[in-house]
Write an enzyme that holds these catalytic residues in place. Structure first.
Site, PDB file in Angstrom:
ATOM      1  N   PRO A  88      -9.642  -6.187 155.815  1.00 27.97           N
ATOM      2  CA  PRO A  88     -10.682  -6.368 154.740  1.00 27.97           C
ATOM      3  C   PRO A  88     -11.895  -7.339 155.455  1.00 27.97           C
ATOM      4  O   PRO A  88     -13.006  -7.216 155.157  1.00 27.97           O
ATOM      5  CB  PRO A  88     -10.258  -7.233 153.424  1.00 27.97           C
ATOM      6  CG  PRO A  88      -8.667  -7.137 153.704  1.00 27.97           C
ATOM      7  CD  PRO A  88      -8.565  -6.882 155.180  1.00 27.97           C
ATOM      8  N   GLU A 115       0.275 -10.828 154.317  1.00 29.63           N
ATOM      9  CA  GLU A 115      -1.063 -11.624 154.206  1.00 29.63           C
ATOM     10  C   GLU A 115      -1.981 -11.330 155.487  1.00 29.63           C
ATOM     11  O   GLU A 115      -3.023 -11.540 155.416  1.00 29.63           O
ATOM     12  CB  GLU A 115      -0.903 -13.109 154.155  1.00 29.63           C
ATOM     13  CG  GLU A 115       0.077 -13.648 153.034  1.00 29.63           C
ATOM     14  CD  GLU A 115      -0.354 -12.776 151.759  1.00 29.63           C
ATOM     15  OE1 GLU A 115      -1.290 -13.187 151.425  1.00 29.63           O
ATOM     16  OE2 GLU A 115       0.490 -12.368 151.047  1.00 29.63           O
ATOM     17  N   ARG A 153     -11.864  15.408 161.271  1.00 30.07           N
ATOM     18  CA  ARG A 153     -12.572  16.581 160.681  1.00 30.07           C
ATOM     19  C   ARG A 153     -14.112  16.628 161.552  1.00 30.07           C
ATOM     20  O   ARG A 153     -14.871  17.663 161.123  1.00 30.07           O
ATOM     21  CB  ARG A 153     -12.971  16.517 159.243  1.00 30.07           C
ATOM     22  CG  ARG A 153     -13.364  15.322 158.662  1.00 30.07           C
ATOM     23  CD  ARG A 153     -13.129  15.163 157.356  1.00 30.07           C
ATOM     24  NE  ARG A 153     -13.641  16.216 156.457  1.00 30.07           N
ATOM     25  CZ  ARG A 153     -14.704  16.714 156.300  1.00 30.07           C
ATOM     26  NH1 ARG A 153     -15.730  16.093 157.047  1.00 30.07           N
ATOM     27  NH2 ARG A 153     -14.811  17.998 155.523  1.00 30.07           N
ATOM     28  N   ASP A 168     -21.734  18.988 155.524  1.00 29.54           N
ATOM     29  CA  ASP A 168     -21.072  17.844 154.589  1.00 29.54           C
ATOM     30  C   ASP A 168     -22.008  16.902 154.383  1.00 29.54           C
ATOM     31  O   ASP A 168     -23.122  16.770 155.085  1.00 29.54           O
ATOM     32  CB  ASP A 168     -19.959  17.381 155.161  1.00 29.54           C
ATOM     33  CG  ASP A 168     -18.840  18.559 154.879  1.00 29.54           C
ATOM     34  OD1 ASP A 168     -19.049  19.361 154.060  1.00 29.54           O
ATOM     35  OD2 ASP A 168     -17.553  18.260 155.632  1.00 29.54           O
TER      36      ASP A 168
HETATM   37  N1  4HQ Z   1      -5.805  -4.871 153.918  1.00 27.26           N
HETATM   38  N2  4HQ Z   1      -9.647  -2.020 154.714  1.00 27.26           N
HETATM   39  C1  4HQ Z   1      -4.051  -4.946 155.744  1.00 27.26           C
HETATM   40  C2  4HQ Z   1      -6.875  -4.262 153.473  1.00 27.26           C
HETATM   41  C3  4HQ Z   1      -7.801  -3.242 154.130  1.00 27.26           C
HETATM   42  C4  4HQ Z   1      -9.021  -2.689 153.803  1.00 27.26           C
HETATM   43  C5  4HQ Z   1      -5.240  -5.708 153.204  1.00 27.26           C
HETATM   44  C6  4HQ Z   1      -5.421  -4.494 155.438  1.00 27.26           C
HETATM   45  C7  4HQ Z   1      -3.918  -6.299 153.849  1.00 27.26           C
HETATM   46  C8  4HQ Z   1      -2.201  -6.690 155.610  1.00 27.26           C
HETATM   47  N3  4HQ Z   1      -7.532  -2.588 155.469  1.00 27.26           N
HETATM   48  N4  4HQ Z   1      -3.891  -6.308 155.170  1.00 27.26           N
HETATM   49  N5  4HQ Z   1      -9.645  -2.832 152.649  1.00 27.26           N
HETATM   50  O1  4HQ Z   1      -7.173  -4.175 152.311  1.00 27.26           O
HETATM   51  O2  4HQ Z   1      -8.798  -1.685 155.605  1.00 27.26           O
END
Ligand code: 4HQ
Length: 255
Positions: A88, A115, A153, A168
């Protein structure tokens, strides 16, 4: 295009590789795709991939040694590949990023669980951190699939028949035009007559207008960040005049 996914759940990718556009791209040798189990590179006798966080607190952290081993092994197989961590905290994935990643040619996608991964892996082994959006997933696997599909794609010849990738949504910064199929009348809702007319120029015009106006109504943010061409400007002006007339007739004092 070469994809190597590093995950503790490689089975999650079996059905992903086996269906739809990914399957076709693999069959046509447009891509190669492998999921490698990070656990195979665990260094302790219990094959652990996670451990308790230094400093205490809830949850577990992905141990660095198995990740480092898996990334090194993947890099050895593809020397020029770039590594991507799904997190994230990464830059938000979009169609432009999909195009950029497609041009790299070889990607190693690292999927965390728990985590997240030990910070020293992010520092030394990761080229790009990417997020698929501001929400919390349980692991990077679904995010990796999203990215692999969006890139695949874009590869010519993978979409089956048409040249659709370029038509698209987002390819020209606009949403897709509205679509209709049989029956012509569905529960008292008619198909726009122009689409049944066989006049290809007029159908193209209608579709461009549909794209521009749907983007204005549903995603004005996309329109604001786009360089409009003459045709798009004309369409917006036409609707602007139309709405102004409507307001003048109904509410003459509105200006
Ligand atoms: N993760 N975009 C992996 C995500 C996430 C996201 C949370 C990644 C938990 C361990 N990954 N960890 N949004 O939410 O790519």
């Amino acid at each position: 295009m070469k994809f190597t996914v590093l995950t503790i759940f490689p089975e999650m990718f079996e059905s992903f590789w086996a269906h739809g556009i990914i399957r076709r791209a693999l069959d046509l040798n447009k891509i190669s795709a492998t999921a490698i189990n990070i656990r195979d590179y665990a260094t302790d006798r219990h094959q652990m991939t996670d451990d308790r966080p230094f400093g205490g607190g809830n949850g577990m952290v992905m141990k660095p040694e198995p990740l480092a081993g898996a990334i090194r092994a993947a890099k050895q197989r593809q020397g020029t590949a770039k590594t991507v961590l799904l997190t994230p905290q990464g830059a938000t994935f979009d169609q432009n990023m999909a195009r950029d990643l497609a041009s790299i040619g070889e990607l190693i996608l690292v999927c965390g669980r728990y985590e997240g991964v030990d910070e020293r892996i992010c520092q030394e082994f990761i080229d790009y951190e990417i997020s698929i959006g501001d929400y919390v997933l349980t692991g990077g696997e679904l995010a990796a699939m999203v990215i692999i599909e969006a890139i695949t794609r874009l590869i010519p010849g993978t979409l089956g028949g048409e040249d659709s990738a370029e038509k698209d949504s987002f390819s020209d910064g606009l949403l897709e035009h509205a679509h209709y199929t049989r029956p012509r009348n569905f529960e008292d809702q008619e198909t726009p007559a122009v689409l049944l007319s066989g006049h290809h120029r007029e159908i193209e015009l209608w579709r461009t207008e549909s794209s521009v106006m749907r983007t204005l109504l549903k995603r004005p943010d996309l329109l604001r960040s786009k360089e409009l061409n003459d045709q798009e400007v004309e369409i917006l002006k036409k609707w602007y005049r139309e709405i102004k007339n409507l307001l003048n007739i109904e509410h003459p004092e509105s200006e």
